[in-house]
Every structure is written in C-alpha cells, then in structure tokens.
Motif scaffolding. Sequence first.
Motif, mmCIF file in Angstrom:
data_model
loop_
_atom_site.group_PDB
_atom_site.id
_atom_site.type_symbol
_atom_site.label_atom_id
_atom_site.label_comp_id
_atom_site.label_asym_id
_atom_site.label_seq_id
_atom_site.Cartn_x
_atom_site.Cartn_y
_atom_site.Cartn_z
ATOM 1 N N PHE A 24 0.713 -1.226 -0.128
ATOM 2 C CA PHE A 24 0.128 -0.130 -0.047
ATOM 3 C C PHE A 24 0.980 1.140 0.042
ATOM 4 O O PHE A 24 0.742 2.175 -0.856
ATOM 5 C CB PHE A 24 -0.855 -0.080 1.095
ATOM 6 C CG PHE A 24 -1.806 1.173 1.271
ATOM 7 C CD1 PHE A 24 -2.856 1.431 0.491
ATOM 8 C CD2 PHE A 24 -1.657 2.062 2.283
ATOM 9 C CE1 PHE A 24 -3.699 2.389 0.511
ATOM 10 C CE2 PHE A 24 -2.387 3.160 2.487
ATOM 11 C CZ PHE A 24 -3.610 3.276 1.629
ATOM 12 N N ALA A 27 2.668 1.793 -3.341
ATOM 13 C CA ALA A 27 1.831 1.986 -4.233
ATOM 14 C C ALA A 27 1.279 3.609 -4.057
ATOM 15 O O ALA A 27 0.302 3.969 -4.452
ATOM 16 C CB ALA A 27 0.668 1.219 -4.420
ATOM 17 N N SER A 28 1.826 4.248 -3.322
ATOM 18 C CA SER A 28 1.405 5.651 -2.868
ATOM 19 C C SER A 28 0.141 5.884 -2.380
ATOM 20 O O SER A 28 -0.700 6.728 -2.544
ATOM 21 C CB SER A 28 1.941 6.462 -3.819
ATOM 22 O OG SER A 28 3.079 6.734 -4.222
ATOM 23 N N GLY A 29 -0.503 4.518 -1.568
ATOM 24 C CA GLY A 29 -1.755 4.710 -1.342
ATOM 25 C C GLY A 29 -2.781 4.457 -2.288
ATOM 26 O O GLY A 29 -4.054 4.760 -1.750
ATOM 27 N N SER A 30 -2.415 4.034 -3.258
ATOM 28 C CA SER A 30 -3.513 3.639 -4.309
ATOM 29 C C SER A 30 -4.028 2.470 -4.195
ATOM 30 O O SER A 30 -3.309 1.448 -4.450
ATOM 31 C CB SER A 30 -2.964 3.694 -5.562
ATOM 32 O OG SER A 30 -3.731 3.412 -6.794
ATOM 33 N N LEU A 31 -5.266 2.224 -3.826
ATOM 34 C CA LEU A 31 -5.844 0.964 -3.689
ATOM 35 C C LEU A 31 -6.112 0.234 -4.928
ATOM 36 O O LEU A 31 -6.191 -1.056 -5.090
ATOM 37 C CB LEU A 31 -7.234 1.054 -3.029
ATOM 38 C CG LEU A 31 -7.124 1.446 -1.415
ATOM 39 C CD1 LEU A 31 -8.592 1.652 -0.706
ATOM 40 C CD2 LEU A 31 -6.592 0.558 -0.490
ATOM 41 N N LYS A 32 -6.388 0.990 -6.057
ATOM 42 C CA LYS A 32 -6.349 0.561 -7.355
ATOM 43 C C LYS A 32 -5.360 -0.296 -7.693
ATOM 44 O O LYS A 32 -5.310 -1.397 -8.316
ATOM 45 C CB LYS A 32 -6.744 1.579 -8.326
ATOM 46 C CG LYS A 32 -7.149 1.004 -9.650
ATOM 47 C CD LYS A 32 -7.262 2.308 -10.537
ATOM 48 C CE LYS A 32 -7.491 1.976 -11.971
ATOM 49 N NZ LYS A 32 -8.153 3.085 -12.931
ATOM 50 N N GLU A 33 -4.170 0.522 -7.584
ATOM 51 C CA GLU A 33 -2.899 -0.252 -7.867
ATOM 52 C C GLU A 33 -2.410 -1.644 -7.022
ATOM 53 O O GLU A 33 -2.081 -2.608 -7.567
ATOM 54 C CB GLU A 33 -1.598 0.647 -7.461
ATOM 55 C CG GLU A 33 -0.236 0.156 -7.717
ATOM 56 C CD GLU A 33 0.099 -0.176 -9.139
ATOM 57 O OE1 GLU A 33 1.081 -1.172 -9.381
ATOM 58 O OE2 GLU A 33 -0.580 0.224 -10.020
ATOM 59 N N THR A 36 -4.473 -4.512 -8.309
ATOM 60 C CA THR A 36 -3.962 -4.842 -9.442
ATOM 61 C C THR A 36 -2.686 -5.578 -9.177
ATOM 62 O O THR A 36 -2.732 -6.985 -9.537
ATOM 63 C CB THR A 36 -3.269 -3.743 -10.403
ATOM 64 O OG1 THR A 36 -4.541 -2.919 -11.073
ATOM 65 C CG2 THR A 36 -2.742 -4.252 -11.664
ATOM 66 N N GLN A 37 -2.109 -5.308 -8.227
ATOM 67 C CA GLN A 37 -0.744 -6.190 -7.772
ATOM 68 C C GLN A 37 -1.174 -7.595 -7.377
ATOM 69 O O GLN A 37 -0.801 -8.551 -7.566
ATOM 70 C CB GLN A 37 0.115 -5.598 -6.810
ATOM 71 C CG GLN A 37 0.696 -4.309 -7.126
ATOM 72 C CD GLN A 37 1.404 -3.396 -6.194
ATOM 73 O OE1 GLN A 37 1.870 -4.093 -5.192
ATOM 74 N NE2 GLN A 37 2.008 -2.381 -6.561
ATOM 75 N N TYR A 42 -11.187 -3.934 -6.480
ATOM 76 C CA TYR A 42 -10.937 -2.774 -5.626
ATOM 77 C C TYR A 42 -11.672 -3.141 -4.343
ATOM 78 O O TYR A 42 -11.130 -2.995 -3.439
ATOM 79 C CB TYR A 42 -11.537 -1.575 -6.482
ATOM 80 C CG TYR A 42 -11.452 -0.191 -5.536
ATOM 81 C CD1 TYR A 42 -10.309 0.671 -5.270
ATOM 82 C CD2 TYR A 42 -12.473 0.167 -4.488
ATOM 83 C CE1 TYR A 42 -10.231 1.580 -4.507
ATOM 84 C CE2 TYR A 42 -12.465 1.162 -3.844
ATOM 85 C CZ TYR A 42 -11.536 1.927 -3.738
ATOM 86 O OH TYR A 42 -11.280 2.877 -2.876
ATOM 87 N N ARG A 46 -10.336 -2.781 -0.408
ATOM 88 C CA ARG A 46 -10.760 -1.770 0.409
ATOM 89 C C ARG A 46 -11.420 -2.561 1.664
ATOM 90 O O ARG A 46 -11.122 -2.031 2.780
ATOM 91 C CB ARG A 46 -11.957 -1.204 -0.266
ATOM 92 C CG ARG A 46 -12.771 0.022 0.755
ATOM 93 C CD ARG A 46 -12.028 1.056 0.709
ATOM 94 N NE ARG A 46 -11.769 1.216 2.029
ATOM 95 C CZ ARG A 46 -11.029 2.649 2.623
ATOM 96 N NH1 ARG A 46 -10.687 3.177 1.805
ATOM 97 N NH2 ARG A 46 -10.989 2.686 3.928
#
Length: 101
Positions: A24, A27-33, A36-37, A42, A46
């Motif tokens: 997390f 990924a700079s806090g990107s839940l979308k990223e 994907t990983q 999403y 979440r």
Amino acid sequence: MSREIVPEWMANLDDEDMAFVKRFLLASGSLKEVATQYGVTYPTVRLKLDKLIQKIKLTENVASNPFISLIKTLAVNEKLDIDTAKILISEYKKTIKEEGK
C-alpha cells in the motif's frame, strides 16, 4: 524514535498484514494499484484495508477491560460476527453497571 522499537499497533499485525501495508505504501496509497498487484477487485482491497484499520484502532483503544478487548479482537479476526460482538459488549456493560449500584 528508535528503529528497534516497534509500535504496539505494528507488533499486532501478522506477516500478511505487514506485506499489505508495505504494498500500500509503495503504491503511494493507491488501492487501485494494490488491487492490480494482488489480482483482486478494488472492493476486496478496500475490505482488507478496513479490517487493518479496525485492528489498529483496536490496539489504540484497548479497553482497560480484558473481556471487551477479547470480544473486539475476536470480531476483528472474524472469529465472531460484529453484531454478536456488539450484543455481548452491551450486555456485559449492563452487568457491570448493575454490579456498581
């Protein structure tokens, strides 16, 4: 702050939780990223984040009452459903109030 001292909230996270936190952050806090990983949706990521938040809050809000802490821990770890946990805590608090009279 010394690097050797691990905050209590971190010490209570398991290896899987810590791996999630690391991904997390990277990924700079990107839940979308992160989704994907992990190859998941999403909403799944979440939900995982929400459970981690509950674990951390539980650690920070550890009641002086070990019974309430146990019930909250069981609920966060999905050993007990949230509604049942709320009922148990509510009934326990009523008992404590009645004993205090």
